[in-house]
Design a protein around this motif. Structure first.
Motif, PDB file in Angstrom:
ATOM      1  N   GLN A   1       0.630  -1.095   0.192  1.00 45.17           N
ATOM      2  CA  GLN A   1      -0.019  -0.147  -0.125  1.00 45.17           C
ATOM      3  C   GLN A   1       0.962   1.220   0.099  1.00 45.17           C
ATOM      4  N   LYS A   2       1.922   1.413   0.878  1.00 42.67           N
ATOM      5  CA  LYS A   2       2.746   2.398   0.773  1.00 42.67           C
ATOM      6  C   LYS A   2       3.366   2.753  -0.557  1.00 42.67           C
ATOM      7  N   VAL A   3       3.786   1.834  -1.222  1.00 44.24           N
ATOM      8  CA  VAL A   3       4.542   1.743  -2.425  1.00 44.24           C
ATOM      9  C   VAL A   3       3.550   2.156  -3.660  1.00 44.24           C
ATOM     10  N   LEU A   4       2.372   1.659  -3.477  1.00 43.68           N
ATOM     11  CA  LEU A   4       1.118   2.139  -4.211  1.00 43.68           C
ATOM     12  C   LEU A   4       0.925   3.512  -4.273  1.00 43.68           C
ATOM     13  N   GLY A   5       0.766   4.386  -3.297  1.00 46.59           N
ATOM     14  CA  GLY A   5       0.617   5.718  -3.123  1.00 46.59           C
ATOM     15  C   GLY A   5       1.848   6.536  -3.759  1.00 46.59           C
ATOM     16  N   LEU A   6       3.090   6.241  -3.580  1.00 44.44           N
ATOM     17  CA  LEU A   6       3.888   6.954  -4.301  1.00 44.44           C
ATOM     18  C   LEU A   6       4.079   6.414  -5.691  1.00 44.44           C
ATOM     19  N   ALA A   7       3.975   5.331  -6.022  1.00 43.04           N
ATOM     20  CA  ALA A   7       3.771   4.961  -7.463  1.00 43.04           C
ATOM     21  C   ALA A   7       2.845   5.706  -8.148  1.00 43.04           C
ATOM     22  N   THR A   8       1.879   6.048  -7.545  1.00 44.77           N
ATOM     23  CA  THR A   8       0.387   6.805  -8.245  1.00 44.77           C
ATOM     24  C   THR A   8       0.897   8.182  -8.666  1.00 44.77           C
ATOM     25  N   ILE A   9       1.550   8.816  -7.667  1.00 48.51           N
ATOM     26  CA  ILE A   9       2.133  10.094  -7.930  1.00 48.51           C
ATOM     27  C   ILE A   9       3.010  10.180  -8.802  1.00 48.51           C
ATOM     28  N   TRP A  10       4.113   9.194  -8.918  1.00 49.10           N
ATOM     29  CA  TRP A  10       5.163   9.150  -9.859  1.00 49.10           C
ATOM     30  C   TRP A  10       4.632   8.927 -11.604  1.00 49.10           C
ATOM     31  N   ALA A  11       3.706   7.869 -11.632  1.00 49.60           N
ATOM     32  CA  ALA A  11       3.362   7.764 -12.760  1.00 49.60           C
ATOM     33  C   ALA A  11       2.425   8.548 -13.249  1.00 49.60           C
ATOM     34  N   GLU A  12       1.562   9.322 -12.700  1.00 47.84           N
ATOM     35  CA  GLU A  12       0.581  10.341 -12.970  1.00 47.84           C
ATOM     36  C   GLU A  12       1.482  11.530 -13.574  1.00 47.84           C
ATOM     37  N   ALA A  13       2.445  11.833 -12.797  1.00 48.14           N
ATOM     38  CA  ALA A  13       3.326  12.861 -13.189  1.00 48.14           C
ATOM     39  C   ALA A  13       4.471  12.766 -14.359  1.00 48.14           C
ATOM     40  N   LYS A  14       4.834  11.339 -14.370  1.00 48.67           N
ATOM     41  CA  LYS A  14       5.815  11.372 -15.432  1.00 48.67           C
ATOM     42  C   LYS A  14       5.271  11.495 -16.481  1.00 48.67           C
ATOM     43  N   TYR A  15       3.909  11.353 -17.028  1.00 49.96           N
ATOM     44  CA  TYR A  15       3.701  11.170 -18.448  1.00 49.96           C
ATOM     45  C   TYR A  15       2.386  12.522 -18.593  1.00 49.96           C
TER      46      TYR A  15
ATOM     47  N   HIS B   1      10.239  23.480 -15.479  1.00 46.63           N
ATOM     48  CA  HIS B   1      10.278  24.616 -14.309  1.00 46.63           C
ATOM     49  C   HIS B   1      11.051  24.222 -13.339  1.00 46.63           C
ATOM     50  N   VAL B   2      11.465  22.689 -13.509  1.00 50.14           N
ATOM     51  CA  VAL B   2      12.442  22.079 -12.629  1.00 50.14           C
ATOM     52  C   VAL B   2      13.458  21.245 -13.206  1.00 50.14           C
ATOM     53  N   PRO B   3      14.413  21.895 -14.035  1.00 46.32           N
ATOM     54  CA  PRO B   3      15.153  21.108 -14.939  1.00 46.32           C
ATOM     55  C   PRO B   3      16.066  20.484 -14.222  1.00 46.32           C
ATOM     56  N   ASP B   4      16.494  20.487 -12.986  1.00 43.96           N
ATOM     57  CA  ASP B   4      17.314  19.691 -12.254  1.00 43.96           C
ATOM     58  C   ASP B   4      16.644  18.392 -11.492  1.00 43.96           C
ATOM     59  N   LEU B   5      15.326  18.292 -11.736  1.00 47.55           N
ATOM     60  CA  LEU B   5      14.867  17.184 -11.169  1.00 47.55           C
ATOM     61  C   LEU B   5      14.979  15.962 -11.995  1.00 47.55           C
ATOM     62  N   ASP B   6      15.540  14.985 -11.272  1.00 46.49           N
ATOM     63  CA  ASP B   6      15.503  13.670 -11.900  1.00 46.49           C
ATOM     64  C   ASP B   6      14.262  12.823 -11.328  1.00 46.49           C
ATOM     65  N   TRP B   7      13.132  12.921 -12.071  1.00 47.34           N
ATOM     66  CA  TRP B   7      11.860  12.270 -11.426  1.00 47.34           C
ATOM     67  C   TRP B   7      11.954  10.883 -11.136  1.00 47.34           C
ATOM     68  N   ASP B   8      12.558  10.021 -12.087  1.00 45.59           N
ATOM     69  CA  ASP B   8      12.752   8.550 -11.733  1.00 45.59           C
ATOM     70  C   ASP B   8      13.412   8.303 -10.694  1.00 45.59           C
ATOM     71  N   ARG B   9      14.595   8.963 -10.701  1.00 47.89           N
ATOM     72  CA  ARG B   9      15.737   8.828  -9.374  1.00 47.89           C
ATOM     73  C   ARG B   9      15.084   9.164  -8.174  1.00 47.89           C
ATOM     74  N   SER B  10      14.423  10.270  -8.315  1.00 44.70           N
ATOM     75  CA  SER B  10      13.622  10.741  -7.047  1.00 44.70           C
ATOM     76  C   SER B  10      12.803   9.651  -6.364  1.00 44.70           C
ATOM     77  N   PHE B  11      11.955   8.907  -7.352  1.00 47.59           N
ATOM     78  CA  PHE B  11      10.994   7.905  -6.987  1.00 47.59           C
ATOM     79  C   PHE B  11      11.826   6.741  -6.387  1.00 47.59           C
ATOM     80  N   GLN B  12      13.043   6.614  -6.895  1.00 48.52           N
ATOM     81  CA  GLN B  12      13.876   5.424  -6.296  1.00 48.52           C
ATOM     82  C   GLN B  12      14.178   5.724  -5.083  1.00 48.52           C
ATOM     83  N   ASP B  13      14.660   7.031  -4.643  1.00 44.17           N
ATOM     84  CA  ASP B  13      14.980   7.484  -3.495  1.00 44.17           C
ATOM     85  C   ASP B  13      13.916   7.606  -2.550  1.00 44.17           C
ATOM     86  N   PHE B  14      12.767   7.584  -2.651  1.00 43.41           N
ATOM     87  CA  PHE B  14      11.653   7.868  -1.731  1.00 43.41           C
ATOM     88  C   PHE B  14      10.970   6.378  -1.442  1.00 43.41           C
TER      89      PHE B  14
END
Length: 463
Positions: free
Chosen positions: A48-62, A69-82
């Motif tokens: 359940q914990k990973v599902l919530g995080l993955a929902t945010i990541w997937a919705e935003a990724k696409y 506006h956030v050129p230094d953000l590595d969204w995939d790497r941040s997902f792994q870190d969280f």
């Protein structure tokens, strides 16, 4: 029918008002497109914990429209870190704070995690005072007349230096802006200061304060905003929103009509505003002062109906751009296409006011309030007086998260009608006016005063 007032008889009226405190709860306050399946009840399982995080990541990724506006953000790497961080969360509250921090990496005023407890935790409170950030200083702007505050000398103009032993700016960034980023530093200051002193109700918050003489002292205040008389002490933005009507209108000296808009959410607002316009000729209204300093947003159709009563030719809306992700196109090495949309707002059939208009702005004004100001200024119908607006737009979607929260995400990038940027920047006023520390102490309102001056000398400011 068009009512054109005479502008050669406008006189500068006397002013005796109070400074409006710039406070807000959250930018996408009204624009929730509720969708998705009901949220799971909280169990705290790893899945359940990973599902919530993955929902945010997937919705935003696409679909997130503002990665530029956030050129230094590595969204995939941040997902792994969280992932390990959400797995380590020992409670639902800690889990949601982690999700809020993750979504905050996108630094967008219409993108955030709304936790199960809503915008304000019901078991948290703050002392019965308001804080405003003026020239970088955290000042008491309003204070209830309670025995505790009076005994401790808490009054407008007092500067807060430290909160619970931490320098106030560091405390603000670490405990507030980390979880509620609004897209820019000035929007953070305007919108998030409401959270500065919040904590468990009836607990004490320790403050280091400085008065106008430079003397510093320590005070402890109780986090309880309900004075002895039982009437909650509310920030003015809440007082506006909880008013029976989203609009306050009153005549002012010199033929000026003052209109304060709390939000654009209610259809009745447009009807009430149009009724006011219908009677302006009989009231000899020569200038219109529209106060949007606390206006958080609302429905575009409500704002457009009001705009139509203030223009004599079609007005343009902001320009909206949104990404279109197609997997096949991506597989062929083609970048995502962008769709565009905009509106042309026609003049109203019937009476319209086309005399001088001033719109008062501040860092709290956001979303539909900015759309309203953009269209009227682009049509040459209004001058903006005050400070920069929040610079936030996005028509957010809403996705359910485990345990009862939601993920809200902007679905488009907004631009000025000519293509210029304002999201993350704000609308710059035509005439700048902002309070000073002395204004806070004296209770004066230099923004309102300047707006009245612009109307009184309209031809000079229009050059």
């Amino acid at each position: 029918m068009v009512f054109r007032p005479r502008t050669d008889t406008v006189k500068r009226p006397a002013v005796g008002t109070h400074l409006a405190l710039v406070l807000a709860l959250s930018t996408p306050l009204f624009a929730h497109a509720r969708s998705g399946a009901p949220a799971d009840e909280w169990t705290g399982t790893p899945e359940q914990k990973v599902l919530g995080l993955a929902t945010i990541w997937a919705e935003a990724k696409y679909a997130f429209p503002s990665f530029e506006h956030v050129p230094d953000l590595d969204w995939d790497r941040s997902f792994q870190d969280f992932v390990p961080r959400v797995l380590a969360a020992e409670s639902r509250d800690e889990y949601y704070r982690t999700l809020m921090e993750f979504a905050g990496l996108l630094e967008d005023g219409h993108t955030s995690v709304l936790p199960p407890w809503g915008y304000l935790r019901p078991d948290f409170d703050n002392p019965p005072l308001e804080v405003e950030i003026v020239d970088g200083a955290f000042l008491v702007a309003r204070a209830a007349k309670t025995p505790e505050l009076e005994a401790r000398g808490i009054r407008p103009g007092l500067e807060i230096l430290r909160v619970d032993g931490t320098e106030v700016r560091d405390h603000f960034e670490r405990t507030v802006n980390r979880y509620h980023p609004r897209g820019s530093a000035h929007a953070n200051d305007a919108l998030n200061v409401v959270y500065l002193l919040r904590g468990p109700r009836d607990s004490e918050v320790a403050l280091r304060v400085r008065d106008e003489t430079g003397k510093e002292r320590d005070v402890a205040l109780t986090r309880n905003s309900v004075p002895p008389d039982g009437s909650p002490f509310l920030p003015r933005v809440l007082l506006w929103m909880l008013d029976e009507s989203p609009m306050e209108a009153k005549p002012m000296p010199g033929g000026i009509e003052y209109v304060r808009i709390a939000h654009f959410q209610n259809e009745a607002l447009a009807e009430e505003f149009l009724d006011r316009v219908d009677g302006m000729e009989s009231r000899n209204v020569s200038g219109l002062l529209i106060d949007l300093r606390f206006t958080l947003g609302g429905r575009g159709d409500v704002a457009e109906a009001m705009i139509g009563a203030l223009i004599d030719r079609p007005a343009r809306s902001p320009l909206w751009k949104y990404p279109r992700y197609v997997a096949a196109e991506s597989n062929w090495g083609r970048p995502p296409e962008w769709g565009t949309a905009s509106k042309t707002i026609p003049p109203r059939d019937g009476k319209r006011f086309v005399g001088p208009i001033v719109i008062l702005t501040a860092g709290t004004a956001s979303s539909t309030a900015e759309d309203f100001a953009i269209s009227l200024r682009d049509a040459g119908r209004a001058l903006l007086v005050g400070d920069r607006t929040a610079g936030s737009a996005g028509n957010p979607i809403s996705r359910a998260l485990p345990g009862g929260g939601r993920f809200e995400m902007a679905t488009f990038r907004a631009f000025l009608p000519d293509g210029g940027e304002y999201v993350g920047i704000g609308l710059r006023p035509d005439v700048e006016a902002r309070p000073t520390k002395e204004d806070i102490r004296s209770g004066s309102d230099p923004v309102l005063r300047k707006g009245l001056d612009v109307l009184a000398h309209w031809s000079s400011y229009r050059r």
